[in-house]
Write a protein that holds these residues in place. Structure first.
Motif, PDB file in Angstrom:
ATOM      1  N   ASP A   1      54.645  46.236  32.644  1.00  0.00           N
ATOM      2  CA  ASP A   1      55.489  44.513  33.463  1.00  0.00           C
ATOM      3  C   ASP A   1      54.952  43.714  33.776  1.00  0.00           C
ATOM      4  O   ASP A   1      55.896  42.384  33.324  1.00  0.00           O
ATOM      5  CB  ASP A   1      55.351  45.035  35.405  1.00  0.00           C
ATOM      6  CG  ASP A   1      56.544  46.146  34.982  1.00  0.00           C
ATOM      7  OD1 ASP A   1      57.298  46.993  34.146  1.00  0.00           O
ATOM      8  OD2 ASP A   1      57.223  46.557  36.766  1.00  0.00           O
ATOM      9  N   GLU A   2      54.243  43.222  33.929  1.00  0.00           N
ATOM     10  CA  GLU A   2      52.951  42.242  33.904  1.00  0.00           C
ATOM     11  C   GLU A   2      52.485  41.813  31.699  1.00  0.00           C
ATOM     12  O   GLU A   2      51.813  41.119  31.581  1.00  0.00           O
ATOM     13  CB  GLU A   2      51.564  42.455  34.035  1.00  0.00           C
ATOM     14  CG  GLU A   2      52.414  43.168  36.087  1.00  0.00           C
ATOM     15  CD  GLU A   2      52.820  41.722  36.071  1.00  0.00           C
ATOM     16  OE1 GLU A   2      52.276  40.462  36.180  1.00  0.00           O
ATOM     17  OE2 GLU A   2      53.555  41.656  37.061  1.00  0.00           O
TER      18      GLU A   2
ATOM     19  N   ALA B   1      59.228  38.069  32.875  1.00  0.00           N
ATOM     20  CA  ALA B   1      58.842  38.984  33.371  1.00  0.00           C
ATOM     21  C   ALA B   1      60.067  39.716  33.991  1.00  0.00           C
ATOM     22  O   ALA B   1      59.899  41.274  34.168  1.00  0.00           O
ATOM     23  CB  ALA B   1      58.891  38.078  34.962  1.00  0.00           C
ATOM     24  N   GLU B   2      61.511  39.097  34.114  1.00  0.00           N
ATOM     25  CA  GLU B   2      62.883  39.951  34.133  1.00  0.00           C
ATOM     26  C   GLU B   2      62.854  41.926  32.846  1.00  0.00           C
ATOM     27  O   GLU B   2      62.971  42.621  33.602  1.00  0.00           O
ATOM     28  CB  GLU B   2      63.807  39.192  34.644  1.00  0.00           C
ATOM     29  CG  GLU B   2      65.105  40.436  35.887  1.00  0.00           C
ATOM     30  CD  GLU B   2      66.186  39.254  35.501  1.00  0.00           C
ATOM     31  OE1 GLU B   2      66.926  39.905  36.031  1.00  0.00           O
ATOM     32  OE2 GLU B   2      65.703  38.160  35.529  1.00  0.00           O
ATOM     33  N   LYS B   3      62.389  40.599  32.060  1.00  0.00           N
ATOM     34  CA  LYS B   3      62.840  41.871  30.980  1.00  0.00           C
ATOM     35  C   LYS B   3      62.449  42.652  30.789  1.00  0.00           C
ATOM     36  O   LYS B   3      62.597  43.784  30.190  1.00  0.00           O
ATOM     37  CB  LYS B   3      63.286  41.006  29.442  1.00  0.00           C
ATOM     38  CG  LYS B   3      63.926  41.441  28.645  1.00  0.00           C
ATOM     39  CD  LYS B   3      64.306  40.423  27.020  1.00  0.00           C
ATOM     40  CE  LYS B   3      65.438  41.677  26.301  1.00  0.00           C
ATOM     41  NZ  LYS B   3      65.208  41.186  25.434  1.00  0.00           N
ATOM     42  N   ALA B   4      60.637  42.714  31.021  1.00  0.00           N
ATOM     43  CA  ALA B   4      59.420  42.706  30.686  1.00  0.00           C
ATOM     44  C   ALA B   4      59.363  44.858  31.351  1.00  0.00           C
ATOM     45  O   ALA B   4      59.227  45.573  31.603  1.00  0.00           O
ATOM     46  CB  ALA B   4      58.200  42.490  31.425  1.00  0.00           C
ATOM     47  N   LYS B   5      60.591  44.101  32.814  1.00  0.00           N
ATOM     48  CA  LYS B   5      60.076  44.795  33.780  1.00  0.00           C
ATOM     49  C   LYS B   5      61.421  45.871  33.626  1.00  0.00           C
ATOM     50  O   LYS B   5      61.423  47.453  33.780  1.00  0.00           O
ATOM     51  CB  LYS B   5      61.316  44.773  35.268  1.00  0.00           C
ATOM     52  CG  LYS B   5      59.960  43.924  35.781  1.00  0.00           C
ATOM     53  CD  LYS B   5      60.190  43.341  37.747  1.00  0.00           C
ATOM     54  CE  LYS B   5      58.769  42.147  37.874  1.00  0.00           C
ATOM     55  NZ  LYS B   5      59.216  41.657  39.136  1.00  0.00           N
ATOM     56  N   ALA B   6      62.190  45.859  32.784  1.00  0.00           N
ATOM     57  CA  ALA B   6      63.559  46.716  32.186  1.00  0.00           C
ATOM     58  C   ALA B   6      63.227  47.663  30.799  1.00  0.00           C
ATOM     59  O   ALA B   6      63.957  48.485  30.328  1.00  0.00           O
ATOM     60  CB  ALA B   6      64.790  45.876  32.217  1.00  0.00           C
TER      61      ALA B   6
ATOM     62  N   SER C   1      60.963  50.499  29.139  1.00  0.00           N
ATOM     63  CA  SER C   1      60.225  51.988  29.584  1.00  0.00           C
ATOM     64  C   SER C   1      58.967  51.965  29.210  1.00  0.00           C
ATOM     65  O   SER C   1      57.914  52.551  29.103  1.00  0.00           O
ATOM     66  CB  SER C   1      60.987  52.806  29.561  1.00  0.00           C
ATOM     67  OG  SER C   1      61.496  52.847  28.185  1.00  0.00           O
TER      68      SER C   1
END
Length: 286
Positions: free
Chosen positions: A246-247, A235-240, A242
């Protein structure tokens, strides 16, 4: 040859059973493989297809370096260079089931990595299988060393129900938590940011999209690709990232066949072939 929505050149391969495979000439990246209508590979909805960076999904080619590289971009330049299409190996025209793509050194690559090389990448679709084969040829007068990997993104319905078999007993390097360890699980399942290099993997690796149902798996059979990288950003790395939703980590798992734990040295005038065959197996056995 066709053009995708981004205007980039794409090549479509067609199997006799109606299966299709799409290859983007940016990196000669396989971006889709529909086996009898079922999409086997994952490609992010946010993937950049303008040729300025690697495509986030499918099967990018890592060469001549796996990981961070002081001479150039991470994972090397092959996945961001424009490749050339040669004639079909088995059939001509729009119904080809096999194609070969070429990349050779140029001024840009030699400024990063001063080696003369020729890469021949064969993609072949058959019933329930996809072959990707990379031939590395040393055109120069001196030996060179490299690492290479097929960075395969698999589509899954739910990462928490996904499992990988065939890694038990192997030593692995943990890129998230550090250290070298030995895998003791028969079925490896993912529930966190996961980035591990499993070394000297001699037997086929199986990816089960759903370990509860286990009605099918993706079996990886390789030649000269003796390491297996398993990666999910969570989750956290996915959001970072571009170019990654995110999901989207819920719906993908990278199981990557490579030769990365030790460099390969290729003498002048010699060549070596690295290959991966993905087989879709219908099975009820775990």
């Amino acid at each position: 040859m066709s053009y995708g929505n981004s205007g980039r050149e794409e090549v479509t391969l067609k199997g006799s059973d109606g299966s299709e495979c799409t290859v983007n000439l940016n990196g000669a990246t396989v971006t889709s493989w529909k086996n009898k209508g079922e999409e086997i590979l994952f490609c992010s909805e946010k993937a950049v297809l303008d040729g300025k960076k690697a495509i986030r999904g499918g099967i990018p080619i890592v060469f001549p370096n796996f990981g961070p590289w002081e001479l150039g971009p991470q994972h090397g330049f092959a996945r961001i260079k424009q490749w050339k299409l040669t004639e079909s190996v088995t059939q001509s025209g729009d119904d080809a089931s096999s194609r070969v793509f070429i990349l050779e050194d140029d001024e840009e690559t030699r400024n990063m990595w001063n080696a003369r090389f020729r890469l021949e990448y064969k993609v072949e679709i058959a019933e329930d299988s996809l072959l990707t084969s990379l031939k590395v040829y040393n055109k120069g007068d001196e030996a060179f060393s490299f690492t290479t990997l097929m960075h395969t993104y698999f589509r899954v319905d739910d990462i928490r129900k996904t499992g990988v078999k065939g890694l038990k007993g192997l030593k692995f390097e943990d890129k998230v938590h550090g250290g070298e360890h030995t895998e003791d699980r028969e079925m490896v399942q993912i529930n966190e940011n996961y980035d591990r290099i499993y070394k000297k993997c001699s037997g086929p690796v199986q990816l089960f999209p759903d370990v509860d149902k286990a009605t099918s798996c993706r079996r990886l059979v390789t030649k000269n690709l003796n390491d297996t990288v398993v990666w999910n950003p969570w989750a956290e790395k996915a959001k970072a990232m571009s170019d990654f939703g995110d999901e989207e980590y819920h719906n993908m798992l990278c199981v990557e066949a490579g030769s990365v734990s030790e460099p390969v040295t290729l003498e002048a005038g010699k060549d070596m072939i690295f290959s991966q065959t993905i087989v879709v197996d219908k099975t009820s056995k775990m």
